[in-house]
Design a protein around this motif. Structure first.
Motif, PDB file in Angstrom:
ATOM      1  N   ARG A  61       0.838  -1.210   0.000  1.00 16.96           N
ATOM      2  CA  ARG A  61       0.000   0.000   0.000  1.00 16.96           C
ATOM      3  C   ARG A  61       0.873   1.260   0.000  1.00 16.96           C
ATOM      4  NH1 ARG A  61      -2.667  -2.935   4.146  1.00 16.96           N
ATOM      5  NH2 ARG A  61      -4.387  -4.100   3.228  1.00 16.96           N
ATOM      6  N   GLU A  62       1.933   1.246   0.818  1.00 15.02           N
ATOM      7  CA  GLU A  62       2.841   2.397   0.875  1.00 15.02           C
ATOM      8  C   GLU A  62       3.555   2.583  -0.460  1.00 15.02           C
ATOM      9  OE1 GLU A  62       5.276   1.437   4.240  1.00 15.02           O
ATOM     10  OE2 GLU A  62       3.736   2.047   5.674  1.00 15.02           O
ATOM     11  N   SER A  63       3.944   1.485  -1.083  1.00 15.91           N
ATOM     12  CA  SER A  63       4.615   1.559  -2.387  1.00 15.91           C
ATOM     13  C   SER A  63       3.678   2.112  -3.447  1.00 15.91           C
ATOM     14  CB  SER A  63       5.108   0.179  -2.817  1.00 15.91           C
ATOM     15  OG  SER A  63       6.090  -0.288  -1.944  1.00 15.91           O
ATOM     16  N   ILE A  64       2.424   1.698  -3.403  1.00 15.18           N
ATOM     17  CA  ILE A  64       1.443   2.196  -4.366  1.00 15.18           C
ATOM     18  C   ILE A  64       1.308   3.700  -4.251  1.00 15.18           C
ATOM     19  CG2 ILE A  64      -1.033   2.220  -4.925  1.00 15.18           C
ATOM     20  CD1 ILE A  64      -1.022  -0.833  -4.321  1.00 15.18           C
ATOM     21  N   GLU A  65       1.217   4.203  -3.011  1.00 17.08           N
ATOM     22  CA  GLU A  65       1.118   5.656  -2.802  1.00 17.08           C
ATOM     23  C   GLU A  65       2.356   6.366  -3.365  1.00 17.08           C
ATOM     24  OE1 GLU A  65       0.329   6.757   1.246  1.00 17.08           O
ATOM     25  OE2 GLU A  65      -1.302   5.308   1.417  1.00 17.08           O
ATOM     26  N   ALA A  66       3.528   5.824  -3.080  1.00 15.75           N
ATOM     27  CA  ALA A  66       4.766   6.451  -3.545  1.00 15.75           C
ATOM     28  C   ALA A  66       4.847   6.441  -5.073  1.00 15.75           C
ATOM     29  CB  ALA A  66       5.979   5.736  -2.954  1.00 15.75           C
ATOM     30  N   PHE A  67       4.474   5.321  -5.677  1.00 22.92           N
ATOM     31  CA  PHE A  67       4.538   5.230  -7.140  1.00 22.92           C
ATOM     32  C   PHE A  67       3.492   6.120  -7.806  1.00 22.92           C
ATOM     33  CE2 PHE A  67       6.443   0.770  -6.540  1.00 22.92           C
ATOM     34  CZ  PHE A  67       7.727   1.262  -6.586  1.00 22.92           C
ATOM     35  N   GLN A  68       2.348   6.290  -7.157  1.00 17.89           N
ATOM     36  CA  GLN A  68       1.328   7.192  -7.713  1.00 17.89           C
ATOM     37  C   GLN A  68       1.831   8.625  -7.679  1.00 17.89           C
ATOM     38  OE1 GLN A  68      -2.080   6.146  -5.315  1.00 17.89           O
ATOM     39  NE2 GLN A  68      -2.944   4.856  -6.935  1.00 17.89           N
ATOM     40  N   SER A  69       2.458   9.007  -6.588  1.00 16.33           N
ATOM     41  CA  SER A  69       2.980  10.371  -6.508  1.00 16.33           C
ATOM     42  C   SER A  69       4.159  10.569  -7.460  1.00 16.33           C
ATOM     43  CB  SER A  69       3.379  10.719  -5.073  1.00 16.33           C
ATOM     44  OG  SER A  69       4.472   9.933  -4.664  1.00 16.33           O
ATOM     45  N   GLY A  70       4.856   9.488  -7.786  1.00 14.18           N
ATOM     46  CA  GLY A  70       5.972   9.563  -8.722  1.00 14.18           C
ATOM     47  C   GLY A  70       5.548   9.362 -10.168  1.00 14.18           C
ATOM     48  N   ASN A  71       4.246   9.246 -10.400  1.00 10.91           N
ATOM     49  CA  ASN A  71       3.683   9.077 -11.747  1.00 10.91           C
ATOM     50  C   ASN A  71       4.278   7.851 -12.448  1.00 10.91           C
ATOM     51  OD1 ASN A  71       1.938   9.683 -13.814  1.00 10.91           O
ATOM     52  ND2 ASN A  71       3.332  11.138 -14.798  1.00 10.91           N
ATOM     53  N   ARG A  72       4.204   6.693 -11.766  1.00 12.46           N
ATOM     54  CA  ARG A  72       4.688   5.433 -12.323  1.00 12.46           C
ATOM     55  C   ARG A  72       3.550   4.415 -12.367  1.00 12.46           C
ATOM     56  NH1 ARG A  72      10.162   4.150 -12.598  1.00 12.46           N
ATOM     57  NH2 ARG A  72       9.258   2.501 -13.868  1.00 12.46           N
ATOM     58  N   PRO A  73       2.620   4.548 -13.318  1.00 14.21           N
ATOM     59  CA  PRO A  73       1.465   3.645 -13.368  1.00 14.21           C
ATOM     60  C   PRO A  73       1.849   2.185 -13.606  1.00 14.21           C
ATOM     61  CG  PRO A  73       1.546   5.040 -15.326  1.00 14.21           C
ATOM     62  CD  PRO A  73       2.596   5.541 -14.387  1.00 14.21           C
ATOM     63  N   ASP A  74       2.973   1.932 -14.265  1.00 13.16           N
ATOM     64  CA  ASP A  74       3.403   0.551 -14.486  1.00 13.16           C
ATOM     65  C   ASP A  74       3.724  -0.144 -13.162  1.00 13.16           C
ATOM     66  OD1 ASP A  74       5.497   2.432 -14.273  1.00 13.16           O
ATOM     67  OD2 ASP A  74       6.927   1.068 -15.227  1.00 13.16           O
ATOM     68  N   LEU A  75       4.424   0.569 -12.277  1.00 12.02           N
ATOM     69  CA  LEU A  75       4.770   0.001 -10.981  1.00 12.02           C
ATOM     70  C   LEU A  75       3.559  -0.064 -10.051  1.00 12.02           C
ATOM     71  CD1 LEU A  75       8.267   1.644 -10.440  1.00 12.02           C
ATOM     72  CD2 LEU A  75       7.757  -0.678 -11.194  1.00 12.02           C
TER      73      LEU A  75
END
Length: 148
Positions: A61-75
């Motif tokens: 869940r934490e990784s999803i939040e970080a990747f969303q803020s980093g604009n990485r939809p693949d991750l």
């Protein structure tokens, strides 16, 4: 059948079926369980396995939040797929209303009167709801109830 054995069985099934994402996630779960058993120097029961899996779900869940803020939809998609698989092995999570009911019971038991009594309430409530509800959600409900 214990949860650990059912995970091993499902790992074999995923390998046979060629489900790559599920296979990788199950391997991660089994590895984390083995590390926890080595650390605690004993075999884990189902409750302890649930704790390991819930930690992994929280990390996703934490990784999803970080990747969303980093604009990485693949991750985000990869982490979400792993999270969905992990959630299949966790007990059903309590709703906010169910958490509120439990929190009110504990507040009545402890005689908590205000926000300064949050430690007393959380001390009793956290072990009761471990694995069944997210700690942040429980803390938010208790804070809300104690402010009234």
């Amino acid at each position: 059948m214990s949860l650990k054995l059912s995970l091993a069985t499902e790992l074999k099934d995923a390998l046979r079926a060629g489900e790559k994402c599920k296979l990788n996630t199950l391997r991660l779960i089994m590895s984390a369980i083995n590390y926890a058993e080595i650390e605690q120097q004993k075999e884990l029961d189902d409750a302890a396995v649930h704790v390991v899996i819930s930690k992994m779900a929280k990390q996703r869940r934490e990784s999803i939040e970080a990747f969303q803020s980093g604009n990485r939809p693949d991750l985000v998609a990869l982490e979400q797929a792993e999270l969905d698989i992990l959630e299949n092995y966790l007990p059903k999570q309590l709703s906010r209303e169910e958490i509120t009911v439990e929190a009110k019971k504990v507040i009545a038991e402890t005689g908590a009167a205000g926000p300064r009594d949050m430690g007393k309430v959380m001390g009793k409530l956290t072990p009761m709801l471990r694995g069944k509800a997210d700690g942040k959600e429980v803390a938010a409900v208790v804070t809300e109830l104690l402010k009234q």
